[in-house]
Design a protein around this motif. Sequence first.
Motif, PDB file in Angstrom:
ATOM      1  N   GLN A 162       0.818  -1.217   0.000  1.00 47.52           N
ATOM      2  CA  GLN A 162       0.000   0.000   0.000  1.00 47.52           C
ATOM      3  C   GLN A 162       0.856   1.274   0.000  1.00 47.52           C
ATOM      4  N   GLY A 163       2.164   1.102  -0.212  1.00 48.12           N
ATOM      5  CA  GLY A 163       3.035   2.249  -0.381  1.00 48.12           C
ATOM      6  C   GLY A 163       3.650   2.803   0.877  1.00 48.12           C
ATOM      7  N   TYR A 164       3.541   2.085   1.997  1.00 48.22           N
ATOM      8  CA  TYR A 164       4.104   2.567   3.258  1.00 48.22           C
ATOM      9  C   TYR A 164       5.515   2.031   3.471  1.00 48.22           C
ATOM     10  N   GLY A 165       6.277   2.720   4.344  1.00 47.35           N
ATOM     11  CA  GLY A 165       7.624   2.281   4.690  1.00 47.35           C
ATOM     12  C   GLY A 165       7.620   1.414   5.927  1.00 47.35           C
ATOM     13  N   VAL A 166       8.466   0.390   5.942  1.00 45.89           N
ATOM     14  CA  VAL A 166       8.598  -0.518   7.084  1.00 45.89           C
ATOM     15  C   VAL A 166       9.968  -0.282   7.720  1.00 45.89           C
ATOM     16  N   VAL A 167       9.970   0.211   8.951  1.00 40.91           N
ATOM     17  CA  VAL A 167      11.222   0.504   9.644  1.00 40.91           C
ATOM     18  C   VAL A 167      11.991  -0.791   9.893  1.00 40.91           C
ATOM     19  N   ARG A 168      13.279  -0.769   9.583  1.00 38.42           N
ATOM     20  CA  ARG A 168      14.117  -1.958   9.717  1.00 38.42           C
ATOM     21  C   ARG A 168      14.871  -2.020  11.039  1.00 38.42           C
ATOM     22  N   GLU A 169      15.268  -0.867  11.559  1.00 29.87           N
ATOM     23  CA  GLU A 169      16.229  -0.831  12.656  1.00 29.87           C
ATOM     24  C   GLU A 169      15.621  -1.199  14.012  1.00 29.87           C
ATOM     25  N   PHE A 170      14.312  -1.079  14.162  1.00 31.88           N
ATOM     26  CA  PHE A 170      13.647  -1.404  15.431  1.00 31.88           C
ATOM     27  C   PHE A 170      12.621  -2.494  15.171  1.00 31.88           C
ATOM     28  N   ILE A 171      12.620  -3.503  16.038  1.00 34.01           N
ATOM     29  CA  ILE A 171      11.878  -4.738  15.749  1.00 34.01           C
ATOM     30  C   ILE A 171      11.244  -5.280  17.019  1.00 34.01           C
ATOM     31  N   SER A 213       9.261   7.428   3.456  1.00 34.52           N
ATOM     32  CA  SER A 213      10.430   6.547   3.460  1.00 34.52           C
ATOM     33  C   SER A 213      10.593   5.856   4.810  1.00 34.52           C
ATOM     34  N   HIS A 214      11.163   4.656   4.776  1.00 28.03           N
ATOM     35  CA  HIS A 214      11.422   3.935   6.028  1.00 28.03           C
ATOM     36  C   HIS A 214      12.696   4.413   6.714  1.00 28.03           C
ATOM     37  N   GLN A 215      13.429   5.334   6.118  1.00 32.85           N
ATOM     38  CA  GLN A 215      14.693   5.774   6.698  1.00 32.85           C
ATOM     39  C   GLN A 215      14.463   6.633   7.939  1.00 32.85           C
ATOM     40  N   ILE A 216      15.314   6.440   8.951  1.00 31.06           N
ATOM     41  CA  ILE A 216      15.128   7.087  10.247  1.00 31.06           C
ATOM     42  C   ILE A 216      16.420   7.744  10.710  1.00 31.06           C
ATOM     43  N   ALA A 217      16.322   8.556  11.763  1.00 36.97           N
ATOM     44  CA  ALA A 217      17.487   9.211  12.354  1.00 36.97           C
ATOM     45  C   ALA A 217      17.281   9.319  13.857  1.00 36.97           C
ATOM     46  N   LEU A 218      18.380   9.283  14.598  1.00 40.11           N
ATOM     47  CA  LEU A 218      18.366   9.433  16.054  1.00 40.11           C
ATOM     48  C   LEU A 218      18.557  10.906  16.412  1.00 40.11           C
ATOM     49  N   LEU A 219      17.694  11.426  17.298  1.00 38.15           N
ATOM     50  CA  LEU A 219      17.783  12.824  17.690  1.00 38.15           C
ATOM     51  C   LEU A 219      18.845  13.019  18.774  1.00 38.15           C
ATOM     52  N   GLU A 220      19.104  14.291  19.114  1.00 38.46           N
ATOM     53  CA  GLU A 220      20.191  14.629  20.041  1.00 38.46           C
ATOM     54  C   GLU A 220      19.976  14.082  21.444  1.00 38.46           C
ATOM     55  N   ASP A 221      18.722  13.807  21.836  1.00 39.92           N
ATOM     56  CA  ASP A 221      18.489  13.270  23.173  1.00 39.92           C
ATOM     57  C   ASP A 221      18.944  11.815  23.309  1.00 39.92           C
ATOM     58  N   LYS A 222      19.372  11.223  22.181  1.00 40.30           N
ATOM     59  CA  LYS A 222      19.898   9.853  22.126  1.00 40.30           C
ATOM     60  C   LYS A 222      18.834   8.783  22.391  1.00 40.30           C
ATOM     61  N   TRP A 223      17.571   9.183  22.358  1.00 36.50           N
ATOM     62  CA  TRP A 223      16.462   8.230  22.491  1.00 36.50           C
ATOM     63  C   TRP A 223      15.479   8.360  21.329  1.00 36.50           C
ATOM     64  N   SER A 224      14.967   9.554  21.097  1.00 41.43           N
ATOM     65  CA  SER A 224      13.898   9.758  20.116  1.00 41.43           C
ATOM     66  C   SER A 224      14.394   9.458  18.702  1.00 41.43           C
ATOM     67  N   VAL A 225      13.602   8.681  17.979  1.00 46.58           N
ATOM     68  CA  VAL A 225      13.923   8.298  16.611  1.00 46.58           C
ATOM     69  C   VAL A 225      12.874   8.902  15.684  1.00 46.58           C
ATOM     70  N   THR A 226      13.319   9.668  14.681  1.00 49.93           N
ATOM     71  CA  THR A 226      12.410  10.359  13.774  1.00 49.93           C
ATOM     72  C   THR A 226      12.519   9.800  12.362  1.00 49.93           C
ATOM     73  N   ARG A 228      13.310  10.378   8.575  1.00 45.63           N
ATOM     74  CA  ARG A 228      14.216  11.339   7.939  1.00 45.63           C
ATOM     75  C   ARG A 228      13.460  12.358   7.094  1.00 45.63           C
ATOM     76  N   ASP A 229      12.341  11.936   6.515  1.00 42.57           N
ATOM     77  CA  ASP A 229      11.595  12.854   5.647  1.00 42.57           C
ATOM     78  C   ASP A 229      10.553  13.673   6.413  1.00 42.57           C
ATOM     79  N   GLY A 230      10.455  13.473   7.724  1.00 42.01           N
ATOM     80  CA  GLY A 230       9.534  14.255   8.542  1.00 42.01           C
ATOM     81  C   GLY A 230       8.084  13.830   8.453  1.00 42.01           C
TER      82      GLY A 230
END
Length: 264
Positions: A162-171, A213-226, A228-230
Amino acid sequence: MIYLKTEDEIELLRKANLLVSTTLAEIAKMLKPGVTTRQLDTLAEQVIRDNGATPVFKGFPNPYGPEFPASICASVNNIVVHGIPDDRELKDGDILSVDCGTCLNGFCGDSCYTFCVGEVKPEVKQLLKTTKEALYKGIEAALPGRRIGDIGYAVQQHCESQGYGVVREFIGHGVGREMHEDPQVPNYGKRGQGKQLRNGLCIAIEPMITLGSHQIALLEDKWSVTTRDGKPAAHFEHSIAIHNGKADILSSFAEIEAIEGKQY
């Protein structure tokens, strides 16, 4: 090492998970524009401790930074997972993923639900609907004799078609006396691959799905994961036991869905 649970242990896991479900339902009652995620965290900790349990997430270690400071993960909009509760007020149109863990009688409960705050855009509502459907597709695939890859395949196929992204890094993961046990349970995979599912296996299945996109980034608090495309992300999770030849869901969304029905 994978630990298969006895009948008695499965029932203890059920109690811990149903307390998570009760906690999420209390959050659902309080949730509205103007409420802060810190207020929701305070409520969650009170519910957990009043029922003789401890919040597993509070003080959870982080190899990259400080321990987790709260009892729930509160992830707003484009935060995929591990959002830290704070004093920002939730707004009409936000979505909020609340991940919660308890330890009761020596066993852990773990479940997550993504809530709508007020009136949410139709395309975001559809993301939530698809993610929740994917969770149950994964659970349907969790039968004795099948493999971990069958679960991931079911989730991935439903969402990516259906065109959605599946996050790989957290399972997902095993659950028992520890919050995170073996085996790992990815939300992607190939049928017939991975560890074989057996009666007594208890796992948390938790699709984390993005609108872009399924691509993610870690924020400066070292916990929150966002993302990449917002773009927004949704997260739903049940803990289950492979039990008596089927997937036995130990947590519950029934009370949350009843509250949502009355609100919306």
